[in-house]
Scaffold this motif. Structure first.
Motif, PDB file in Angstrom:
ATOM      1  N   TYR A  36       0.731  -1.281  -0.107  1.00 34.49           N
ATOM      2  CA  TYR A  36      -0.458   0.024   0.136  1.00 34.49           C
ATOM      3  C   TYR A  36       1.120   1.413   0.308  1.00 34.49           C
ATOM      4  O   TYR A  36       2.211   1.122   0.333  1.00 34.49           O
ATOM      5  CB  TYR A  36      -0.895   0.319   1.112  1.00 34.49           C
ATOM      6  CG  TYR A  36      -2.438   1.403   0.714  1.00 34.49           C
ATOM      7  CD1 TYR A  36      -3.274   0.404   0.392  1.00 34.49           C
ATOM      8  CD2 TYR A  36      -2.234   1.868   1.680  1.00 34.49           C
ATOM      9  CE1 TYR A  36      -4.245   1.702   0.075  1.00 34.49           C
ATOM     10  CE2 TYR A  36      -2.972   3.104   1.297  1.00 34.49           C
ATOM     11  CZ  TYR A  36      -4.205   2.587   0.531  1.00 34.49           C
ATOM     12  OH  TYR A  36      -5.144   3.740   0.093  1.00 34.49           O
ATOM     13  N   MET A  37       0.569   2.311  -0.383  1.00 36.09           N
ATOM     14  CA  MET A  37       0.961   3.884  -0.466  1.00 36.09           C
ATOM     15  C   MET A  37       0.054   4.275   0.042  1.00 36.09           C
ATOM     16  O   MET A  37      -1.271   4.198   0.008  1.00 36.09           O
ATOM     17  CB  MET A  37       1.428   4.244  -2.097  1.00 36.09           C
ATOM     18  CG  MET A  37       2.207   3.279  -2.456  1.00 36.09           C
ATOM     19  SD  MET A  37       3.188   3.527  -4.356  1.00 36.09           S
ATOM     20  CE  MET A  37       2.148   4.206  -4.616  1.00 36.09           C
ATOM     21  N   TYR A  38       0.485   5.282   0.981  1.00 40.52           N
ATOM     22  CA  TYR A  38       0.138   6.335   1.496  1.00 40.52           C
ATOM     23  C   TYR A  38       0.324   8.010   1.190  1.00 40.52           C
ATOM     24  O   TYR A  38       1.944   7.891   0.866  1.00 40.52           O
ATOM     25  CB  TYR A  38       0.056   6.616   3.137  1.00 40.52           C
ATOM     26  CG  TYR A  38      -0.885   4.463   3.828  1.00 40.52           C
ATOM     27  CD1 TYR A  38      -2.053   4.995   3.593  1.00 40.52           C
ATOM     28  CD2 TYR A  38      -0.009   3.711   4.403  1.00 40.52           C
ATOM     29  CE1 TYR A  38      -2.902   3.970   4.741  1.00 40.52           C
ATOM     30  CE2 TYR A  38      -0.398   3.513   4.494  1.00 40.52           C
ATOM     31  CZ  TYR A  38      -1.925   2.862   5.057  1.00 40.52           C
ATOM     32  OH  TYR A  38      -2.741   2.056   5.867  1.00 40.52           O
ATOM     33  N   ASP A  39      -0.297   8.704   1.609  1.00 42.21           N
ATOM     34  CA  ASP A  39       0.365  10.141   1.175  1.00 42.21           C
ATOM     35  C   ASP A  39      -1.185  11.058   1.885  1.00 42.21           C
ATOM     36  O   ASP A  39      -1.726  11.066   2.533  1.00 42.21           O
ATOM     37  CB  ASP A  39      -0.154  11.035  -0.654  1.00 42.21           C
ATOM     38  CG  ASP A  39      -1.469  10.663  -1.196  1.00 42.21           C
ATOM     39  OD1 ASP A  39      -2.448  10.765  -0.434  1.00 42.21           O
ATOM     40  OD2 ASP A  39      -1.063  10.266  -2.128  1.00 42.21           O
ATOM     41  N   GLU A  40      -0.337  12.273   1.639  1.00 36.43           N
ATOM     42  CA  GLU A  40      -1.867  13.288   2.399  1.00 36.43           C
ATOM     43  C   GLU A  40      -3.350  13.318   2.050  1.00 36.43           C
ATOM     44  O   GLU A  40      -4.186  13.801   2.842  1.00 36.43           O
ATOM     45  CB  GLU A  40      -1.112  14.202   2.551  1.00 36.43           C
ATOM     46  CG  GLU A  40      -1.568  15.180   1.410  1.00 36.43           C
ATOM     47  CD  GLU A  40      -0.736  14.861  -0.397  1.00 36.43           C
ATOM     48  OE1 GLU A  40      -0.430  15.602  -1.223  1.00 36.43           O
ATOM     49  OE2 GLU A  40       0.718  14.061   0.145  1.00 36.43           O
ATOM     50  N   THR A  41      -3.787  12.653   1.192  1.00 36.82           N
ATOM     51  CA  THR A  41      -5.105  12.765   0.800  1.00 36.82           C
ATOM     52  C   THR A  41      -5.168  11.733   1.084  1.00 36.82           C
ATOM     53  O   THR A  41      -6.649  11.455   1.757  1.00 36.82           O
ATOM     54  CB  THR A  41      -4.885  12.128  -0.444  1.00 36.82           C
ATOM     55  OG1 THR A  41      -4.423  11.400  -1.201  1.00 36.82           O
ATOM     56  CG2 THR A  41      -4.317  13.031  -1.356  1.00 36.82           C
ATOM     57  N   ASN A  42      -5.302  10.156   2.278  1.00 36.82           N
ATOM     58  CA  ASN A  42      -5.142   8.928   2.482  1.00 36.82           C
ATOM     59  C   ASN A  42      -4.774   8.557   3.933  1.00 36.82           C
ATOM     60  O   ASN A  42      -5.848   7.469   4.424  1.00 36.82           O
ATOM     61  CB  ASN A  42      -5.870   8.181   1.556  1.00 36.82           C
ATOM     62  CG  ASN A  42      -3.855   7.637   1.628  1.00 36.82           C
ATOM     63  OD1 ASN A  42      -3.202   8.153   2.084  1.00 36.82           O
ATOM     64  ND2 ASN A  42      -3.791   7.025   0.108  1.00 36.82           N
ATOM     65  N   VAL A  43      -4.274  10.237   4.886  1.00 35.69           N
ATOM     66  CA  VAL A  43      -4.193   9.988   6.321  1.00 35.69           C
ATOM     67  C   VAL A  43      -4.311  10.527   6.832  1.00 35.69           C
ATOM     68  O   VAL A  43      -4.365  12.162   6.328  1.00 35.69           O
ATOM     69  CB  VAL A  43      -2.854   9.779   6.513  1.00 35.69           C
ATOM     70  CG1 VAL A  43      -2.444   9.533   7.470  1.00 35.69           C
ATOM     71  CG2 VAL A  43      -1.806   8.660   6.085  1.00 35.69           C
ATOM     72  N   ASP A  44      -4.949  10.787   7.517  1.00 40.93           N
ATOM     73  CA  ASP A  44      -6.251  12.202   7.965  1.00 40.93           C
ATOM     74  C   ASP A  44      -4.725  12.855   9.791  1.00 40.93           C
ATOM     75  O   ASP A  44      -3.884  12.330   9.816  1.00 40.93           O
ATOM     76  CB  ASP A  44      -6.552  11.702   9.527  1.00 40.93           C
ATOM     77  CG  ASP A  44      -8.272  11.367   7.768  1.00 40.93           C
ATOM     78  OD1 ASP A  44      -8.238  11.947   7.281  1.00 40.93           O
ATOM     79  OD2 ASP A  44      -9.276  10.147   8.807  1.00 40.93           O
ATOM     80  N   ILE A  45      -5.182  13.932   9.529  1.00 45.16           N
ATOM     81  CA  ILE A  45      -4.017  14.758  10.232  1.00 45.16           C
ATOM     82  C   ILE A  45      -4.218  14.922  11.747  1.00 45.16           C
ATOM     83  O   ILE A  45      -5.593  14.816  12.215  1.00 45.16           O
ATOM     84  CB  ILE A  45      -3.538  16.524   9.629  1.00 45.16           C
ATOM     85  CG1 ILE A  45      -2.323  16.781  10.648  1.00 45.16           C
ATOM     86  CG2 ILE A  45      -4.782  17.669   9.356  1.00 45.16           C
ATOM     87  CD1 ILE A  45      -1.551  18.215  10.047  1.00 45.16           C
ATOM     88  N   PRO A  46      -3.567  14.493  12.269  1.00 46.80           N
ATOM     89  CA  PRO A  46      -4.401  14.818  13.954  1.00 46.80           C
ATOM     90  C   PRO A  46      -5.121  16.311  14.386  1.00 46.80           C
ATOM     91  O   PRO A  46      -4.650  17.090  13.653  1.00 46.80           O
ATOM     92  CB  PRO A  46      -3.177  14.216  14.359  1.00 46.80           C
ATOM     93  CG  PRO A  46      -1.798  13.919  13.976  1.00 46.80           C
ATOM     94  CD  PRO A  46      -2.731  14.441  12.614  1.00 46.80           C
ATOM     95  N   LYS A  47      -5.673  16.261  15.327  1.00 46.85           N
ATOM     96  CA  LYS A  47      -6.583  17.423  15.395  1.00 46.85           C
ATOM     97  C   LYS A  47      -5.818  18.322  15.828  1.00 46.85           C
ATOM     98  O   LYS A  47      -5.300  17.378  17.064  1.00 46.85           O
ATOM     99  CB  LYS A  47      -7.921  16.739  16.003  1.00 46.85           C
ATOM    100  CG  LYS A  47      -8.990  16.061  15.610  1.00 46.85           C
ATOM    101  CD  LYS A  47     -10.898  15.656  16.290  1.00 46.85           C
ATOM    102  CE  LYS A  47     -10.790  15.383  15.852  1.00 46.85           C
ATOM    103  NZ  LYS A  47     -12.298  14.301  16.560  1.00 46.85           N
ATOM    104  N   GLY A  48      -6.241  19.333  15.626  1.00 48.46           N
ATOM    105  CA  GLY A  48      -4.765  20.364  16.625  1.00 48.46           C
ATOM    106  C   GLY A  48      -3.669  20.095  16.012  1.00 48.46           C
ATOM    107  O   GLY A  48      -2.992  21.484  16.039  1.00 48.46           O
ATOM    108  N   ILE A  49      -3.392  20.365  14.786  1.00 54.56           N
ATOM    109  CA  ILE A  49      -2.146  19.601  14.439  1.00 54.56           C
ATOM    110  C   ILE A  49      -2.317  20.678  12.892  1.00 54.56           C
ATOM    111  O   ILE A  49      -3.162  20.392  12.020  1.00 54.56           O
ATOM    112  CB  ILE A  49      -1.254  18.278  13.685  1.00 54.56           C
ATOM    113  CG1 ILE A  49      -1.474  17.874  15.430  1.00 54.56           C
ATOM    114  CG2 ILE A  49      -0.240  18.915  12.981  1.00 54.56           C
ATOM    115  CD1 ILE A  49      -0.793  18.389  16.392  1.00 54.56           C
TER     116      ILE A  49
END
Length: 71
Positions: A36-49
């Protein structure tokens, strides 16, 4: 990118040098081994960041990968 290291080893592409977990001998067709490949479109940035750092993204992608593919 997350790879099937077991398949890489079984297919004879892996070498060990004592410094890396796995290293590729010569070359291989990368698409045959990507899980699998992840990028910023399929990993949620943590709340408050407000923005990604490379370490934060890696940590979050690893968590997601283990949640989906881990044992």
């Amino acid at each position: 990118m997350y790879f099937d290291a077991h398949k890489i080893i079984l297919d004879g592409f892996a070498v060990r040098d004592g410094a890396h977990i796995i290293k590729i001998k010569d070359k291989m067709r990368i698409t045959d081994y990507i899980v699998y490949m992840y990028d910023e479109t399929n990993v949620d940035i943590p709340k408050g960041i407000d923005f990604w750092t490379s370490s934060l993204f890696t940590d979050e992608a690893n968590k997601l990968f283990l949640k989906v593919y881990g044992k």
